[in-house]
Design a protein around this motif. Structure first.
Motif, PDB file in Angstrom:
ATOM      1  N   ASP A  36       7.180   6.243 -12.253  1.00  0.00           N
ATOM      2  CA  ASP A  36       7.801   4.941 -12.057  1.00  0.00           C
ATOM      3  C   ASP A  36       7.053   4.213 -10.947  1.00  0.00           C
ATOM      4  O   ASP A  36       7.222   4.503  -9.764  1.00  0.00           O
ATOM      5  CB  ASP A  36       9.276   5.115 -11.686  1.00  0.00           C
ATOM      6  CG  ASP A  36      10.003   3.783 -11.634  1.00  0.00           C
ATOM      7  OD1 ASP A  36       9.370   2.759 -11.968  1.00  0.00           O
ATOM      8  OD2 ASP A  36      11.195   3.770 -11.281  1.00  0.00           O
ATOM      9  N   HIS A  37       6.208   3.270 -11.349  1.00  0.00           N
ATOM     10  CA  HIS A  37       5.413   2.545 -10.348  1.00  0.00           C
ATOM     11  C   HIS A  37       6.284   1.659  -9.474  1.00  0.00           C
ATOM     12  O   HIS A  37       5.885   1.282  -8.369  1.00  0.00           O
ATOM     13  CB  HIS A  37       4.349   1.711 -11.054  1.00  0.00           C
ATOM     14  CG  HIS A  37       3.335   2.530 -11.793  1.00  0.00           C
ATOM     15  ND1 HIS A  37       2.321   3.205 -11.155  1.00  0.00           N
ATOM     16  CD2 HIS A  37       3.200   2.795 -13.120  1.00  0.00           C
ATOM     17  CE1 HIS A  37       1.581   3.853 -12.053  1.00  0.00           C
ATOM     18  NE2 HIS A  37       2.103   3.618 -13.259  1.00  0.00           N
ATOM     19  N   GLY A  38       7.478   1.312  -9.948  1.00  0.00           N
ATOM     20  CA  GLY A  38       8.363   0.505  -9.119  1.00  0.00           C
ATOM     21  C   GLY A  38       8.869   1.242  -7.904  1.00  0.00           C
ATOM     22  O   GLY A  38       9.327   0.620  -6.934  1.00  0.00           O
ATOM     23  N   ALA A  39       8.785   2.593  -7.911  1.00  0.00           N
ATOM     24  CA  ALA A  39       9.247   3.352  -6.749  1.00  0.00           C
ATOM     25  C   ALA A  39       8.388   3.098  -5.519  1.00  0.00           C
ATOM     26  O   ALA A  39       8.851   3.239  -4.386  1.00  0.00           O
ATOM     27  CB  ALA A  39       9.255   4.844  -7.076  1.00  0.00           C
ATOM     28  N   TRP A  40       7.116   2.718  -5.727  1.00  0.00           N
ATOM     29  CA  TRP A  40       6.245   2.430  -4.588  1.00  0.00           C
ATOM     30  C   TRP A  40       6.771   1.267  -3.763  1.00  0.00           C
ATOM     31  O   TRP A  40       6.600   1.215  -2.550  1.00  0.00           O
ATOM     32  CB  TRP A  40       4.828   2.134  -5.060  1.00  0.00           C
ATOM     33  CG  TRP A  40       4.095   3.367  -5.481  1.00  0.00           C
ATOM     34  CD1 TRP A  40       3.825   3.787  -6.744  1.00  0.00           C
ATOM     35  CD2 TRP A  40       3.542   4.363  -4.612  1.00  0.00           C
ATOM     36  NE1 TRP A  40       3.158   4.979  -6.738  1.00  0.00           N
ATOM     37  CE2 TRP A  40       2.952   5.354  -5.442  1.00  0.00           C
ATOM     38  CE3 TRP A  40       3.493   4.523  -3.232  1.00  0.00           C
ATOM     39  CZ2 TRP A  40       2.325   6.475  -4.922  1.00  0.00           C
ATOM     40  CZ3 TRP A  40       2.864   5.638  -2.709  1.00  0.00           C
ATOM     41  CH2 TRP A  40       2.288   6.598  -3.556  1.00  0.00           C
ATOM     42  N   PHE A  41       7.429   0.302  -4.421  1.00  0.00           N
ATOM     43  CA  PHE A  41       7.955  -0.840  -3.681  1.00  0.00           C
ATOM     44  C   PHE A  41       9.121  -0.437  -2.784  1.00  0.00           C
ATOM     45  O   PHE A  41       9.407  -1.090  -1.786  1.00  0.00           O
ATOM     46  CB  PHE A  41       8.403  -1.930  -4.665  1.00  0.00           C
ATOM     47  CG  PHE A  41       7.253  -2.564  -5.392  1.00  0.00           C
ATOM     48  CD1 PHE A  41       6.493  -3.554  -4.789  1.00  0.00           C
ATOM     49  CD2 PHE A  41       6.931  -2.168  -6.683  1.00  0.00           C
ATOM     50  CE1 PHE A  41       5.434  -4.134  -5.456  1.00  0.00           C
ATOM     51  CE2 PHE A  41       5.863  -2.749  -7.352  1.00  0.00           C
ATOM     52  CZ  PHE A  41       5.111  -3.732  -6.735  1.00  0.00           C
ATOM     53  N   LEU A  42       9.800   0.655  -3.130  1.00  0.00           N
ATOM     54  CA  LEU A  42      10.861   1.164  -2.267  1.00  0.00           C
ATOM     55  C   LEU A  42      10.304   1.920  -1.079  1.00  0.00           C
ATOM     56  O   LEU A  42      10.941   2.003  -0.025  1.00  0.00           O
ATOM     57  CB  LEU A  42      11.795   2.078  -3.078  1.00  0.00           C
ATOM     58  CG  LEU A  42      12.495   1.425  -4.283  1.00  0.00           C
ATOM     59  CD1 LEU A  42      13.324   2.466  -5.034  1.00  0.00           C
ATOM     60  CD2 LEU A  42      13.378   0.276  -3.834  1.00  0.00           C
ATOM     61  N   VAL A  43       9.114   2.499  -1.245  1.00  0.00           N
ATOM     62  CA  VAL A  43       8.502   3.284  -0.169  1.00  0.00           C
ATOM     63  C   VAL A  43       7.748   2.400   0.818  1.00  0.00           C
ATOM     64  O   VAL A  43       7.645   2.724   2.007  1.00  0.00           O
ATOM     65  CB  VAL A  43       7.557   4.348  -0.772  1.00  0.00           C
ATOM     66  CG1 VAL A  43       6.890   5.165   0.320  1.00  0.00           C
ATOM     67  CG2 VAL A  43       8.323   5.253  -1.714  1.00  0.00           C
ATOM     68  N   LEU A  47       6.541   2.837   4.685  1.00  0.00           N
ATOM     69  CA  LEU A  47       5.158   3.297   4.769  1.00  0.00           C
ATOM     70  C   LEU A  47       4.278   2.340   5.562  1.00  0.00           C
ATOM     71  O   LEU A  47       3.399   2.778   6.316  1.00  0.00           O
ATOM     72  CB  LEU A  47       4.596   3.480   3.358  1.00  0.00           C
ATOM     73  CG  LEU A  47       3.219   4.123   3.226  1.00  0.00           C
ATOM     74  CD1 LEU A  47       3.244   5.532   3.805  1.00  0.00           C
ATOM     75  CD2 LEU A  47       2.780   4.166   1.767  1.00  0.00           C
ATOM     76  N   LEU A  48       4.497   1.040   5.426  1.00  0.00           N
ATOM     77  CA  LEU A  48       3.639   0.064   6.102  1.00  0.00           C
ATOM     78  C   LEU A  48       3.696   0.177   7.624  1.00  0.00           C
ATOM     79  O   LEU A  48       2.638   0.161   8.277  1.00  0.00           O
ATOM     80  CB  LEU A  48       4.016  -1.353   5.657  1.00  0.00           C
ATOM     81  CG  LEU A  48       3.517  -1.769   4.269  1.00  0.00           C
ATOM     82  CD1 LEU A  48       4.008  -3.161   3.911  1.00  0.00           C
ATOM     83  CD2 LEU A  48       1.992  -1.716   4.202  1.00  0.00           C
ATOM     84  N   PRO A  49       4.885   0.290   8.257  1.00  0.00           N
ATOM     85  CA  PRO A  49       4.869   0.458   9.725  1.00  0.00           C
ATOM     86  C   PRO A  49       4.136   1.717  10.180  1.00  0.00           C
ATOM     87  O   PRO A  49       3.477   1.710  11.228  1.00  0.00           O
ATOM     88  CB  PRO A  49       6.359   0.528  10.077  1.00  0.00           C
ATOM     89  CG  PRO A  49       7.052  -0.157   8.960  1.00  0.00           C
ATOM     90  CD  PRO A  49       6.253   0.152   7.747  1.00  0.00           C
ATOM     91  N   ILE A  50       4.231   2.792   9.402  1.00  0.00           N
ATOM     92  CA  ILE A  50       3.519   4.017   9.767  1.00  0.00           C
ATOM     93  C   ILE A  50       2.012   3.791   9.697  1.00  0.00           C
ATOM     94  O   ILE A  50       1.255   4.198  10.594  1.00  0.00           O
ATOM     95  CB  ILE A  50       3.948   5.171   8.841  1.00  0.00           C
ATOM     96  CG1 ILE A  50       5.428   5.498   9.057  1.00  0.00           C
ATOM     97  CG2 ILE A  50       3.096   6.415   9.090  1.00  0.00           C
ATOM     98  CD1 ILE A  50       5.964   6.556   8.125  1.00  0.00           C
TER      99      ILE A  50
END
Length: 322
Positions: A36-43, A47-50
């Motif tokens: 599910d590629h849409g799960a990346w938008f939840l991560v 993930l971006l602040p890290i």
């Protein structure tokens, strides 16, 4: 008969393929779910602040360690390879501070765990006003490190400090300057480190104690086991994973500490409390040697990573044996 069997099997395979969407299966013959590629938008929000605040500066610091970057320099920064690390190998002051850092980390972590375990066992008992005791126990955790350091500087003050005043009232001497004495500075700072980090250790161990089934204690008590035997056979095995985790984290946090020791002693007297992080800070912002300070940071990151890897390998090995 064989033809009918083959036909039936092929029909079942086609039916299974239609249900799963693909003919691929995972473990146990179960169909794999499509990614599910849409799960990346939840991560991404986590993930971006890290990536921006942790991974990015880390990679930049590693790159800087292989350059001759300095403050106030007009020439462009040059790539010098491992020259900073070669100089670091022969820098006795840095390795002295490294030894002080290890001594400080161990000196804080061990008493912190022992006192935290005792306090957690006490707060786990059915006592009156237990809620108040638990609230008071986490007060040091709620205080910023700078505030803790300033408060303890007042406690250790040579003339008007609470500690020296108490010693004078008890007739135990005229007091001393704890933070500037060559033999007392590091032990005095370790005491502050233990006090400041004790709440988080207590809370973690208390949570582990409360997750231990009460039925096990009751069964051991019915079998005639005393308090020490119940702790050794029931409490400690259930508490061991939490104890290992909080001990490893406390060691890493203590080794990388900066603000507490910087406000208390600034690394003095005579470098007796100069932790590796303080040494790197001075090289970067007092002497302007950014590349050399970055190399020190890389060494510290490597040491902490190795210690953490050994801890995780030990945990995984014990888990596999269990």
């Amino acid at each position: 008969m064989t033809s009918a069997t083959a036909t039936t099997r092929s029909e079942r395979e086609r039916a299974g393929e239609g249900r799963s969407g693909t003919g691929r299966t995972g473990r146990g013959g179960r169909p794999r779910k499509p990614l599910d590629h849409g799960a990346w938008f939840l991560v991404l929000p986590a993930l971006l602040p890290i990536l921006v605040l942790s991974v990015g500066p880390l990679l930049y610091g590693v790159t800087l360690a292989f350059t001759d970057a300095q403050s106030g320099r007009t020439e462009p920064t040059r790539w010098i390879g491992a020259l900073n690390f070669q100089d670091l190998l022969h820098d006795t002051l840095f390795w002295d501070s490294f030894g002080i850092g290890l001594l400080w980390a161990v000196g804080v972590t061990v008493p912190q765990f022992a006192l935290g375990l005792g306090l957690a066992l006490l707060l786990d008992q059915d006592l009156r006003l237990r809620w108040l005791a638990r609230s008071l126990a986490i007060i040091p955790w709620a205080m910023p490190e700078v505030v803790v350091a300033v408060m303890w500087r007042l406690v250790y003050h040579s003339d008007a400090g609470v500690l020296n005043e108490t010693l004078r009232d008890l007739g135990l001497g005229d007091g001393r300057d704890w933070l500037t004495g060559l033999s007392t500075a590091l032990p005095a700072v370790i005491v502050v480190g233990v006090w400041a980090g004790l709440p988080q250790t207590t809370v973690a161990l208390l949570a582990g104690l409360q997750n231990t089934p009460r039925e096990l204690h009751e069964a051991a008590a019915l079998d005639g086991a005393g308090a020490w035997r119940r702790f050794r056979t029931v409490t400690w095995p259930a508490l061991r994973p939490v104890a290992l985790a909080i001990t490893a984290l406390n060691f890493i946090w203590s080794f990388n500490s900066f603000a507490l020791v910087y406000v208390l002693t600034s690394g003095g007297p005579g470098g007796r409390t100069r932790l590796p992080m303080l040494f790197a800070y001075e090289e970067a912002f007092r002497y302007g040697q950014f590349g050399y300070a970055a190399a020190m940071g890389c060494v510290m990151v490597a040491v902490v990573s190795v210690l953490l890897a050994l801890h995780l390998v030990g945990r995984l090995t014990k888990g596999a044996e269990a």
